[in-house]
Design an enzyme around this catalytic site. Structure first.
Site, short mmCIF file in Angstrom:
data_model
loop_
_atom_site.label_atom_id
_atom_site.label_comp_id
_atom_site.label_asym_id
_atom_site.label_seq_id
_atom_site.Cartn_x
_atom_site.Cartn_y
_atom_site.Cartn_z
CE LYS A 1 -35.91 106.39 30.25
NZ LYS A 1 -35.97 104.95 30.59
NE ARG B 1 -40.73 105.17 25.86
CZ ARG B 1 -40.59 105.47 27.15
NH1 ARG B 1 -40.44 106.72 27.52
NH2 ARG B 1 -40.60 104.52 28.04
NE ARG C 1 -40.43 101.91 38.17
CZ ARG C 1 -40.20 102.28 36.92
NH1 ARG C 1 -39.32 103.22 36.67
NH2 ARG C 1 -40.82 101.68 35.94
NE ARG D 1 -44.02 103.32 35.98
CZ ARG D 1 -43.10 103.82 35.17
NH1 ARG D 1 -42.28 104.76 35.62
NH2 ARG D 1 -42.97 103.39 33.95
NE ARG E 1 -42.39 99.88 30.99
CZ ARG E 1 -41.97 99.99 32.25
NH1 ARG E 1 -42.37 99.10 33.16
NH2 ARG E 1 -41.17 100.96 32.60
P1 AP5 Z 1 -35.94 104.58 37.22
O1 AP5 Z 1 -35.09 105.75 37.49
O2 AP5 Z 1 -37.39 104.68 37.58
O3 AP5 Z 1 -35.75 104.08 35.70
P2 AP5 Z 1 -36.27 104.70 34.37
O4 AP5 Z 1 -35.22 104.56 33.36
O5 AP5 Z 1 -36.83 106.08 34.59
O6 AP5 Z 1 -37.42 103.66 34.06
P3 AP5 Z 1 -38.90 103.85 33.55
O7 AP5 Z 1 -39.56 102.52 33.70
O8 AP5 Z 1 -39.60 104.99 34.24
O9 AP5 Z 1 -38.70 104.19 32.10
P4 AP5 Z 1 -39.67 104.00 31.01
O10 AP5 Z 1 -38.99 104.74 29.96
O11 AP5 Z 1 -40.10 102.65 30.68
O12 AP5 Z 1 -41.04 104.60 31.61
P5 AP5 Z 1 -41.79 105.97 31.37
O13 AP5 Z 1 -42.36 106.38 32.66
O14 AP5 Z 1 -40.95 106.90 30.61
O15 AP5 Z 1 -35.28 103.34 37.98
C1 AP5 Z 1 -35.91 102.07 37.96
C2 AP5 Z 1 -35.66 101.37 39.31
O16 AP5 Z 1 -34.26 101.12 39.42
C3 AP5 Z 1 -36.05 102.21 40.54
O17 AP5 Z 1 -36.60 101.37 41.51
C4 AP5 Z 1 -34.71 102.80 41.03
O18 AP5 Z 1 -34.72 103.02 42.41
C5 AP5 Z 1 -33.74 101.69 40.62
N1 AP5 Z 1 -32.40 102.21 40.32
C6 AP5 Z 1 -32.08 103.26 39.52
N2 AP5 Z 1 -30.74 103.44 39.49
C7 AP5 Z 1 -30.21 102.46 40.27
C8 AP5 Z 1 -28.87 102.11 40.65
N3 AP5 Z 1 -27.82 102.80 40.20
N4 AP5 Z 1 -28.70 101.04 41.46
C9 AP5 Z 1 -29.76 100.33 41.92
N5 AP5 Z 1 -31.05 100.62 41.61
C10 AP5 Z 1 -31.26 101.67 40.80
O19 AP5 Z 1 -42.95 105.50 30.38
C11 AP5 Z 1 -44.03 104.71 30.82
C12 AP5 Z 1 -44.98 104.48 29.66
O20 AP5 Z 1 -45.49 105.73 29.20
C13 AP5 Z 1 -44.35 103.85 28.42
O21 AP5 Z 1 -44.30 102.44 28.49
C14 AP5 Z 1 -45.30 104.35 27.33
O22 AP5 Z 1 -46.50 103.63 27.32
C15 AP5 Z 1 -45.60 105.75 27.78
N6 AP5 Z 1 -44.63 106.73 27.24
C16 AP5 Z 1 -43.70 107.41 27.94
N7 AP5 Z 1 -42.99 108.20 27.12
C17 AP5 Z 1 -43.48 107.99 25.89
C18 AP5 Z 1 -43.13 108.51 24.61
N8 AP5 Z 1 -42.13 109.38 24.45
N9 AP5 Z 1 -43.83 108.07 23.54
C19 AP5 Z 1 -44.83 107.20 23.68
N10 AP5 Z 1 -45.21 106.66 24.86
C20 AP5 Z 1 -44.53 107.06 25.95
#
Ligand code: AP5
Length: 283
Positions: free
Chosen positions: A14, A89, A128, A161, A172
């Site tokens: 994402k 979420r 990552r 991270r 997660r």
């Molecule tokens: P990346 O693009 O970073 O993936 P992502 O889907 O953004 O993954 P996240 O881990 O950031 O999502 P998340 O939803 O768990 O975390 P968030 O920060 O929102 O890609 C991942 C890896 O894959 C990278 O290394 C990239 O290079 C690689 N990659 C991507 N595409 C590729 C491809 N095509 N081929 C090969 N490699 C590829 O949330 C973190 C925490 O914050 C949560 O756990 C929670 O505690 C809190 N939080 C966030 N939002 C909320 C909410 N709405 N409500 C409550 N708590 C929340």
């Protein structure tokens, strides 16, 4: 104008795809995770409250996250659209978002689900690395030359991270299955959901995302996609569409174009039908 939600499991890409859409279309990425990490880094009261939940792989309270999203969407750069990454979420957040977007008269255009297999998610998250200065996302499988951030020579250190440790990743993914996956059905029923195959080279995924964000059918998938009626006919059609959304062990090979109806009923017609014509040509 592009008002979209990116849905998908942790590691589905994402953030990566949102950054690319932002760079190409100038529509801001609004990442709840980034907003929370920023609050943690600044040591605000809110950040201190959020940190424990984040480090354990749990969701932060709905109230805290809604406050951050509300504030972010009120900034001028979001007036012409936004890419919501990681929000909503759970069901409560989806309801709150709907009310907020109604209030600010910014109805959603689409919800794009990045479909990626579990093992790929785990591998990606474990590998990552992010720039400690600008947050750009990398992977150890694919680091830039020199192994440091390529945005600016003053950037450098790529870090892992805290929530990308193995045990937190498992939590997660569990939270995603229990709380976020039901949103697939929710947005599918609203006719807003498009599933995008999230595996393969970055550029290929981006091309599919871009096409879906602009309301078209990815060229490579056209031959498999169901024929849909022109908008004018859709309006008259009495038959209800039903879209399936079920857990898959394989990423989607085809994209279903669903009948898009209003999540917020305000100015839905003008916001979608006027814009959802042909996707822009890929440059
Ligand atoms: P990346 O693009 O970073 O993936 P992502 O889907 O953004 O993954 P996240 O881990 O950031 O999502 P998340 O939803 O768990 O975390 P968030 O920060 O929102 O890609 C991942 C890896 O894959 C990278 O290394 C990239 O290079 C690689 N990659 C991507 N595409 C590729 C491809 N095509 N081929 C090969 N490699 C590829 O949330 C973190 C925490 O914050 C949560 O756990 C929670 O505690 C809190 N939080 C966030 N939002 C909320 C909410 N709405 N409500 C409550 N708590 C929340």
């Amino acid at each position: 104008m592009m008002r979209i939600v990116l849905l998908g499991a942790p590691g589905s890409g994402k953030g990566t795809q949102a950054q690319r859409l932002q760079a190409k279309y100038g529509v801001p990425q609004v990442s709840s995770g980034d907003l929370l990490r920023d609050a943690v880094a600044r040591g605000t009261e809110l950040g201190l409250k959020a940190k424990a939940a984040m480090d354990a792989g749990h969701l932060v309270s709905d109230e805290i996250v809604l406050g951050l999203i509300r504030e972010r969407l009120s900034r001028s750069d979001a007036a012409q659209g936004f890419i919501l990454d990681g929000y909503p979420r759970n069901a409560q957040q989806a309801t709150a978002l709907n009310a907020l977007l109604d209030e600010i008269r910014q109805p959603l255009d689409a919800v794009l689900l990045l479909d990626v297999r579990r093992q790929t998610l785990i591998d990606r998250l474990a590998g990552r690395r992010v720039c400690s200065k600008c947050g750009k996302v990398f992977n150890i499988a694919n680091l830039p030359a020199g192994g440091s951030c390529d945005v600016d020579p003053s950037h450098g250190l790529l870090i892992q991270r805290p929530d990308d440790k193995e045990e937190v990743i498992a939590k997660r993914l569990e939270v995603y299955e229990a709380q976020t996956r039901p949103l697939i059905e929710h947005y599918s029923r609203l006719g807003l959901l498009t599933t995008v195959a999230g595996e393969g080279p970055f550029e290929d995924v981006f091309a599919r995302m871009e096409t879906a964000a602009l309301g078209g059918t990815p060229t490579a998938l056209k031959k498999n996609a169901k024929r849909t009626q022109p908008t004018a006919l859709k309006k008259k059609a009495k038959t209800k569409f039903k879209t399936k959304s079920k857990a898959k062990s394989k990423p989607a090979k085809t994209k279903k174009t669903t009948k898009r109806k209003s999540a917020n009923k305000t100015d839905r017609k003008s916001s979608i039908s006027a814009k959802r014509k042909k996707p822009a040509r890929k440059k």
